[in-house]
Design a protein around this motif. Structure first.
Motif, PDB file in Angstrom:
ATOM      1  N   LEU A 158       0.826  -1.216   0.000  1.00 29.52           N
ATOM      2  CA  LEU A 158       0.000   0.000   0.000  1.00 29.52           C
ATOM      3  C   LEU A 158       0.855   1.258   0.000  1.00 29.52           C
ATOM      4  N   VAL A 159       2.018   1.212   0.640  1.00 30.11           N
ATOM      5  CA  VAL A 159       2.935   2.353   0.590  1.00 30.11           C
ATOM      6  C   VAL A 159       3.376   2.595  -0.856  1.00 30.11           C
ATOM      7  N   LEU A 160       3.705   1.523  -1.556  1.00 37.72           N
ATOM      8  CA  LEU A 160       4.098   1.648  -2.955  1.00 37.72           C
ATOM      9  C   LEU A 160       2.927   2.102  -3.812  1.00 37.72           C
ATOM     10  N   TRP A 161       1.744   1.540  -3.581  1.00 40.84           N
ATOM     11  CA  TRP A 161       0.543   1.918  -4.339  1.00 40.84           C
ATOM     12  C   TRP A 161       0.213   3.394  -4.154  1.00 40.84           C
ATOM     13  N   GLY A 162       0.258   3.865  -2.902  1.00 40.70           N
ATOM     14  CA  GLY A 162      -0.088   5.251  -2.614  1.00 40.70           C
ATOM     15  C   GLY A 162       0.802   6.247  -3.330  1.00 40.70           C
ATOM     16  N   SER A 163       2.078   5.903  -3.494  1.00 38.98           N
ATOM     17  CA  SER A 163       3.013   6.830  -4.126  1.00 38.98           C
ATOM     18  C   SER A 163       2.695   7.062  -5.599  1.00 38.98           C
ATOM     19  N   MET A 164       1.903   6.173  -6.214  1.00 39.39           N
ATOM     20  CA  MET A 164       1.627   6.272  -7.650  1.00 39.39           C
ATOM     21  C   MET A 164       0.178   6.646  -7.968  1.00 39.39           C
ATOM     22  N   GLN A 165      -0.611   6.989  -6.919  1.00 32.67           N
ATOM     23  CA  GLN A 165      -2.018   7.318  -7.141  1.00 32.67           C
ATOM     24  C   GLN A 165      -2.222   8.823  -7.253  1.00 32.67           C
ATOM     25  N   ASP A 166      -3.472   9.214  -7.541  1.00 35.53           N
ATOM     26  CA  ASP A 166      -3.812  10.634  -7.587  1.00 35.53           C
ATOM     27  C   ASP A 166      -4.370  11.063  -6.239  1.00 35.53           C
ATOM     28  N   LEU A 167      -4.370  12.360  -6.005  1.00 41.35           N
ATOM     29  CA  LEU A 167      -4.754  12.929  -4.714  1.00 41.35           C
ATOM     30  C   LEU A 167      -6.164  12.524  -4.313  1.00 41.35           C
ATOM     31  N   GLY A 168      -7.125  12.604  -5.246  1.00 45.55           N
ATOM     32  CA  GLY A 168      -8.521  12.324  -4.929  1.00 45.55           C
ATOM     33  C   GLY A 168      -8.745  10.905  -4.471  1.00 45.55           C
ATOM     34  N   THR A 169      -8.155   9.936  -5.159  1.00 45.82           N
ATOM     35  CA  THR A 169      -8.354   8.523  -4.814  1.00 45.82           C
ATOM     36  C   THR A 169      -7.787   8.197  -3.445  1.00 45.82           C
ATOM     37  N   VAL A 170      -6.581   8.670  -3.185  1.00 48.61           N
ATOM     38  CA  VAL A 170      -5.913   8.350  -1.922  1.00 48.61           C
ATOM     39  C   VAL A 170      -6.671   8.936  -0.738  1.00 48.61           C
ATOM     40  N   PHE A 171      -7.038  10.215  -0.812  1.00 50.95           N
ATOM     41  CA  PHE A 171      -7.743  10.844   0.297  1.00 50.95           C
ATOM     42  C   PHE A 171      -9.151  10.276   0.463  1.00 50.95           C
ATOM     43  N   ALA A 172      -9.839   9.947  -0.640  1.00 51.46           N
ATOM     44  CA  ALA A 172     -11.193   9.405  -0.552  1.00 51.46           C
ATOM     45  C   ALA A 172     -11.200   8.067   0.174  1.00 51.46           C
ATOM     46  N   PHE A 173     -10.240   7.208  -0.148  1.00 43.98           N
ATOM     47  CA  PHE A 173     -10.146   5.899   0.504  1.00 43.98           C
ATOM     48  C   PHE A 173      -9.869   6.070   1.996  1.00 43.98           C
ATOM     49  N   ALA A 174      -8.932   6.942   2.329  1.00 40.31           N
ATOM     50  CA  ALA A 174      -8.591   7.170   3.740  1.00 40.31           C
ATOM     51  C   ALA A 174      -9.758   7.793   4.503  1.00 40.31           C
ATOM     52  N   ASP A 175     -10.502   8.698   3.853  1.00 35.46           N
ATOM     53  CA  ASP A 175     -11.629   9.358   4.515  1.00 35.46           C
ATOM     54  C   ASP A 175     -12.733   8.376   4.877  1.00 35.46           C
ATOM     55  N   VAL A 176     -13.016   7.408   4.012  1.00 36.50           N
ATOM     56  CA  VAL A 176     -14.074   6.428   4.280  1.00 36.50           C
ATOM     57  C   VAL A 176     -13.708   5.575   5.496  1.00 36.50           C
ATOM     58  N   THR A 177     -12.508   4.983   5.484  1.00 39.40           N
ATOM     59  CA  THR A 177     -12.113   4.122   6.602  1.00 39.40           C
ATOM     60  C   THR A 177     -11.981   4.921   7.897  1.00 39.40           C
ATOM     61  N   MET A 178     -11.456   6.155   7.801  1.00 39.53           N
ATOM     62  CA  MET A 178     -11.328   7.010   8.978  1.00 39.53           C
ATOM     63  C   MET A 178     -12.701   7.359   9.547  1.00 39.53           C
ATOM     64  N   GLY A 179     -13.650   7.662   8.688  1.00 43.81           N
ATOM     65  CA  GLY A 179     -14.990   8.027   9.133  1.00 43.81           C
ATOM     66  C   GLY A 179     -15.688   6.895   9.863  1.00 43.81           C
ATOM     67  N   LEU A 180     -15.616   5.693   9.312  1.00 40.38           N
ATOM     68  CA  LEU A 180     -16.249   4.537   9.949  1.00 40.38           C
ATOM     69  C   LEU A 180     -15.601   4.235  11.298  1.00 40.38           C
ATOM     70  N   LEU A 181     -14.279   4.345  11.370  1.00 40.81           N
ATOM     71  CA  LEU A 181     -13.569   4.104  12.620  1.00 40.81           C
ATOM     72  C   LEU A 181     -13.973   5.134  13.677  1.00 40.81           C
ATOM     73  N   ALA A 182     -14.049   6.399  13.280  1.00 43.39           N
ATOM     74  CA  ALA A 182     -14.408   7.464  14.223  1.00 43.39           C
ATOM     75  C   ALA A 182     -15.813   7.249  14.776  1.00 43.39           C
ATOM     76  N   ILE A 183     -16.757   6.852  13.931  1.00 45.21           N
ATOM     77  CA  ILE A 183     -18.135   6.621  14.384  1.00 45.21           C
ATOM     78  C   ILE A 183     -18.170   5.524  15.442  1.00 45.21           C
ATOM     79  N   ALA A 184     -17.510   4.399  15.168  1.00 47.02           N
ATOM     80  CA  ALA A 184     -17.509   3.278  16.111  1.00 47.02           C
ATOM     81  C   ALA A 184     -16.842   3.664  17.435  1.00 47.02           C
ATOM     82  N   ASN A 185     -15.709   4.362  17.362  1.00 48.13           N
ATOM     83  CA  ASN A 185     -14.996   4.735  18.582  1.00 48.13           C
ATOM     84  C   ASN A 185     -15.764   5.766  19.401  1.00 48.13           C
ATOM     85  N   LEU A 186     -16.369   6.741  18.737  1.00 49.26           N
ATOM     86  CA  LEU A 186     -17.122   7.773  19.455  1.00 49.26           C
ATOM     87  C   LEU A 186     -18.328   7.183  20.171  1.00 49.26           C
ATOM     88  N   ILE A 187     -18.967   6.198  19.557  1.00 45.48           N
ATOM     89  CA  ILE A 187     -20.091   5.527  20.224  1.00 45.48           C
ATOM     90  C   ILE A 187     -19.600   4.844  21.503  1.00 45.48           C
TER      91      ILE A 187
END
Length: 479
Positions: free
Chosen positions: A386-415
Motif C-alpha cells: 500500500l505504501v508503494l501503491w499510494g506513491s503512484m495514485q492521484d490525490l482524490g483517490t488516496v484521500f477518498a479511501f482514507a476518509d471512508v475508513t477514517m470516518g467509519l472508525l471514528a463513528i464506532a470509537n465515538l459511540i
C-alpha cells in the motif's frame, strides 16, 4: 462509490458527532481541556519516570505526536484551504479544541482497561475498552479491523503519496522511485517493535516539530503586518462573510472537520493505543498529557502551515495544486527556492515516523483478535504494498479511501467513548479529589473500581499505607 460514502459519513453523521459529542464532553467535564491546560506541563516533572522495559509518559506522548504530525499538517491543511477556503482553518481549530476533551477521555479509558502482556509490556486501545468496559468483543473486533485498514493501509497510502509528490515537485524524483525507497525503509524498520519506534520518535519528533515551527515563525515575522488581516480572512470566510467565499460555509466546515480529524485524530481511536502502553500512576495523568498532543498538532503546527500559505500571497480562490505542492510554493515565495527543499525534508521526517506509527497501530489492532504469526506476516506485506501503491495514485483517490475508513472508525470509537463516558467522569472525579486534597501525584486505587473488568496485573492494589482521599462516588460502568 467512495464519494457517496464520504458524503453520507461526513456531511450527515460525523460533523454532528465530532462537534456535538466534543461539546458534550467539554461541558460535562467542566471544560477539562482548559482546566488541565497548565497541569499538562507540570505533569512533565514525572513524565520521564518509567520502569525498566516500559514506555514513559513522555515517550508515549512523543510517539503519539509522531503519528499525528505528518502529511495532515502540511498537505492536509493545504487541501482544506484549496477545497474549503481559508475558513476551513477556523473549523480545524474548533475540532481540535473540542476534540481535546474527547482525546482526554479516550486515552484515560485506554489506560484504565489496558492489559499487561507476558513480557511485562502493556497493550490497550479502543478494542480493549470496548471488550472489557462494554463487554462487546464483536464490536472490538470491528473497530480493530477498521483501525488496521485506516492506519495500516489508508493513512500510509496518503503519507506515501504526499512524500512522492513533494520529492517529485522539488527534485524531479519519479514518484515510483520514492515509493520503492519508502517501502525498503519501512520493510527494514517494522521488525523493530514499539520500543525502537519510541526511541526514533524521542529524537525526531522534537527536532522536526521545532524546525518547522521556527521556519513558520520566520515567515510570520517577515509578514507581521499582514497577520491581523489574515486572521480576519479566516474568520470571515469561516462564516461565509468573505465575498470570494460567500456561500462556501458548508465546504469550509466539511473540509475543516475532515482534515482536522485527519491531522489531530482526536476521537479517532488511534492515540489510545499508544496512551495505554505508558507507565503512569493514574489513568487520568496520561489523558492529560495526551491533551498536549492535539494542541501541538492542530493549534500550533496546522496553524503554522495555514499562515505560511495565506501570508505568502500565492493562494487564490479556485486554484488547483496537489496538496503539499501549494505549501512548498508558498514557502518558496517567501524565502526563495530553498524553502521548497526545506518543506520536502521536513515532510520526509514527518512521514517517516508517521508511517512507522501507523504500522504499529495496525499490528496492535491485528493482535487483538489473533496471536498467529502468519496474519502478521501478510499484514506487513500488504502495508509495504500500500505504501508503494499510494506513491503512484492521484490525490482524490488516496484521500477518498482514507476518509471512508477514517470516518467509519471514528463513528464506532465515538459511540464506545460515549457509552463509557460515565466511567471516564468517575476517573476524572477521583483524580480531581486527590488534587484538591493536596496530593502532588494522584495514584489510582483499583479497589475503588472492583465493579469494572480491570487487569490486576496492570493495576496492582496500592500500598495500604498510602493515604488516599475518600472513594469517588460509584457510578454504573455503562451509561
Amino acid at each position: 462509490m467512495l464519494d457517496l460514502l464520504n458524503d453520507l459519513i461526513w456531511s450527515k453523521v460525523l460533523i454532528v458527532m465530532l462537534i456535538g459529542l466534543g461539546l458534550l464532553f467539554t461541558i460535562r467535564s467542566g471544560f477539562v481541556q482548559f482546566r488541565y491546560f497548565g497541569r499538562m506541563f507540570s505533569i512533565f516533572s514525572h513524565a520521564f519516570e518509567r520502569q525498566p522495559g516500559q514506555l514513559s509518559s513522555f515517550q508515549a506522548l512523543m510517539l503519539s505526536v509522531a503519528g499525528r504530525v505528518g502529511a495532515g499538517n502540511i498537505a492536509g491543511v493545504s487541501v482544506a484551504i484549496m477545497l474549503g477556503g481559508p475558513g476551513a482553518v477556523f473549523w480545524m481549530w474548533v475540532v481540535a479544541l473540542v476534540g481535546m476533551a474527547t482525546s482526554y477521555f479516550e486515552c484515560s479509558l485506554a489506560q484504565l482497561f489496558k492489559r499487561r502482556e507476558p513480557d511485562g509490556t502493556y497493550r490497550g486501545g479502543p478494542a480493549f475498552y470496548i471488550q472489557h468496559g462494554l463487554g462487546q468483543r464483536w464490536l472490538g473486533i470491528v473497530v480493530s479491523i477498521l483501525l488496521l485498514m485506516t492506519f495500516g493501509f489508508g493513512f500510509n497510502a496518503v503519507q506515501s503519496f504526499t512524500v512522492a509528490s513533494s520529492l517529485h515537485d522539488t527534485f524531479g524524483v519519479p514518484t515510483v522511485a520514492s515509493g520503492i525507497a519508502l517501502t525498503l525503509v519501512i520493510g527494514l524498520i517494522i521488525f523493530g517493535g514499539i520500543r525502537r519506534i519510541a526511541k526514533w520518535a524521542d529524537v525526531l519528533v522534537p527536532v522536526m516539530a521545532f524546525s518547522y515551527l521556527a521556519m513558520a515563525l520566520f515567515v510570520i515575522g517577515s509578514n507581521i503586518g499582514s497577520v491581523p488581516e489574515t486572521f480576519g480572512l479566516i474568520f470571515r470566510s469561516a462564516f461565509g462573510l468573505e465575498q470570494a467565499f460567500a456561500g462556501g460555509i458548508g465546504a469550509a466546515i466539511l473540509m475543516g472537520v475532515k482534515r482536522g480529524l485527519f491531522s489531530n485524530e482526536a476521537g479517532l481511536g488511534s492515540a489510545p493505543n499508544v496512551a495505554a502502553v505508558a507507565e503512569v500512576k493514574h489513568p487520568v495523568a496520561q489523558g492529560i498529557v495526551q491533551l498536549l498532543s492535539v494542541f501541538i498538532d492542530t493549534i500550533i503546527l496546522c496553524s503554522c502551515t495555514a499562515l505560511i500559505i495565506l501570508l505568502s500571497g500565492v493562494y487564490e480562490p479556485g486554484m488547483d495544486q496537489a496538496g503539499v505542492v501549494l505549501t512548498q510554493t508558498a514557502m518558496a515565495a517567501v524565502v526563495g527556492e530553498w524553502g521548497r527543499v526545506f518543506i520536502s525534508i521536513a515532510l520526509l521526517l514527518f512521514v517517516f515516523t508517521t508511517l512507522i506509527y501507523n504500522y504499529y497501530l495496525g499490528e496492535n489492532a491485528l493482535g487483538f483478535f489473533t496471536e498467529k504469526r502468519m496474519p502478521v506476516a501478510i499484514y506487513r506485506v500488504l502495508v509495504i504494498a500500500l505504501v508503494l501503491w499510494g506513491s503512484m495514485q492521484d490525490l482524490g483517490t488516496v484521500f477518498a479511501f482514507a476518509d471512508v475508513t477514517m470516518g467509519l472508525l471514528a463513528i464506532a470509537n465515538l459511540i464506545a467513548v460515549t457509552l463509557l463516558f460515565k466511567v471516564g467522569l468517575r476517573l476524572m472525579r477521583d483524580y480531581d479529589s486527590q488534587v484538591r486534597a493536596g496530593v502532588e501525584e494522584p495514584v489510582f486505587d483499583p479497589r475503588q473500581y472492583a465493579d469494572l473488568d480491570i487487569d490486576p496485573a496492570a493495576w496492582p492494589a496500592v500500598d495500604a499505607t498510602v493515604s488516599q482521599p475518600a472513594p469517588a462516588s460509584a457510578v454504573p460502568a455503562r451509561s
